[in-house]
Design an enzyme around this catalytic site. Structure first.
Site, mmCIF file in Angstrom:
data_model
loop_
_atom_site.group_PDB
_atom_site.id
_atom_site.type_symbol
_atom_site.label_atom_id
_atom_site.label_comp_id
_atom_site.label_asym_id
_atom_site.label_seq_id
_atom_site.Cartn_x
_atom_site.Cartn_y
_atom_site.Cartn_z
ATOM 1 N N ALA A 152 39.975 39.001 40.965
ATOM 2 C CA ALA A 152 41.015 39.841 40.367
ATOM 3 C C ALA A 152 40.294 40.833 39.472
ATOM 4 O O ALA A 152 39.440 40.444 38.677
ATOM 5 C CB ALA A 152 42.009 39.012 39.562
ATOM 6 N N GLY A 204 43.807 34.786 33.997
ATOM 7 C CA GLY A 204 44.491 34.657 35.271
ATOM 8 C C GLY A 204 45.812 35.382 35.373
ATOM 9 O O GLY A 204 46.532 35.234 36.365
ATOM 10 N N GLN A 213 36.053 35.021 38.900
ATOM 11 C CA GLN A 213 37.497 34.858 39.093
ATOM 12 C C GLN A 213 38.280 36.057 38.578
ATOM 13 O O GLN A 213 38.876 36.797 39.346
ATOM 14 C CB GLN A 213 37.986 33.577 38.420
ATOM 15 C CG GLN A 213 39.422 33.232 38.766
ATOM 16 C CD GLN A 213 39.738 31.769 38.522
ATOM 17 O OE1 GLN A 213 38.863 30.957 38.241
ATOM 18 N NE2 GLN A 213 41.005 31.416 38.645
ATOM 19 N N ASP A 214 38.297 36.263 37.264
ATOM 20 C CA ASP A 214 38.921 37.469 36.725
ATOM 21 C C ASP A 214 38.138 37.912 35.502
ATOM 22 O O ASP A 214 37.295 37.175 34.991
ATOM 23 C CB ASP A 214 40.413 37.277 36.426
ATOM 24 C CG ASP A 214 40.704 36.176 35.423
ATOM 25 O OD1 ASP A 214 39.761 35.485 35.000
ATOM 26 O OD2 ASP A 214 41.872 36.009 35.049
ATOM 27 N N PRO A 215 38.364 39.128 35.011
ATOM 28 C CA PRO A 215 37.583 39.629 33.881
ATOM 29 C C PRO A 215 37.804 38.784 32.628
ATOM 30 O O PRO A 215 38.834 38.113 32.480
ATOM 31 C CB PRO A 215 38.121 41.053 33.684
ATOM 32 C CG PRO A 215 38.745 41.426 34.991
ATOM 33 C CD PRO A 215 39.294 40.145 35.541
#
Length: 233
Positions: free
Chosen positions: A138, A147, A69-71
């Site tokens: 992302a 997020g 999803q994101d780092p």
């Protein structure tokens, strides 16, 4: 802002030429936005690692895609590869479950082996170097704010990366874990590629279908049936 500020995170040439939005420079406004944010906030991954997934895995080598999803938004964790942390960093809970599931697929190794964090297991670069694209949707995040860059514009670029892999690579296993990743299934040509879906490896859901899903052995069996080398998980 100097040109070096913008291009410190340039994608590699093969991806930049193949992915339409990268070829058109759609990532440049995003990098400029991230550079501005870095002036007053801590942003992960560090500068120079935003496109690490593409640098570690050339397009022509891709045989597995794992979508994150994101780092990670904690200090010292994110280094540009989905789910991975640098060598020696304690694995976050989701990574612990990924490693546990991968280790459970090795008949010669106990499941507990995946729980170690003092060896190569926490850094998934060896997977990436074998053609496993570890792609977050992302590519940046603000420290402590999961997020936070979801609306920055990265998703259009990473969707185009996934779409390009589906169109250009002959046989790829796509592993989509959790509702966010599973939304990317529509980007994949399932007539050519294998789609493996599960709940997220987060401790909140891992025991509801991720642990024991068998994705790693299924992927290798599917690749081997097409004359491709298995991944050494």
């Amino acid at each position: 802002m100097s040109r070096s500020d913008v291009f410190a995170d340039a994608p590699p040439a093969d991806w930049a030429q193949a992915v339409p939005l990268l070829r058109e420079g759609a990532h440049l406004p995003l990098l400029r936005s991230v550079a501005r944010l870095r002036r007053s906030k801590t942003v992960y991954p560090p500068e120079g690692q935003v496109f690490a997934a593409l640098h570690c895995t050339p397009l022509h080598t891709v045989r597995v895609v794992i979508v994150g999803q994101d780092p990670y938004h904690g200090a010292g964790q994110a280094h540009g590869l989905a789910f991975s942390v640098p060598q020696g960093v304690k694995p976050p809970p989701s990574l612990r479950n990924v490693l546990k599931e991968a280790a459970a697929q090795k008949p010669e190794a106990p499941a507990a082996a995946g729980m170690q964090h003092n060896g190569v297991q926490t850094d998934l670069t060896p997977w990436a170097e074998q053609g496993v694209l570890l792609l977050n949707t992302a590519l940046t995040v603000e420290a402590g704010r999961a997020g936070s860059h979801a609306a920055l514009g990265w998703h259009a670029v990473t969707d185009d990366i996934i779409r390009t892999v589906s169109e250009r690579c002959p046989a790829v296993v796509f592993m989509l874990w959790g509702n966010h990743a599973r939304q990317k299934a529509a980007l994949v040509d399932t007539g050519r590629h294998l789609l493996l879906e599960s709940v997220h490896p987060s401790p909140f859901s891992a025991h509801k279908g991720f642990l024991g899903c068998g994705h790693f052995v299924t992927a290798n069996s599917w690749l081997a049936a097409r004359g491709l080398l298995p991944v050494l998980w």
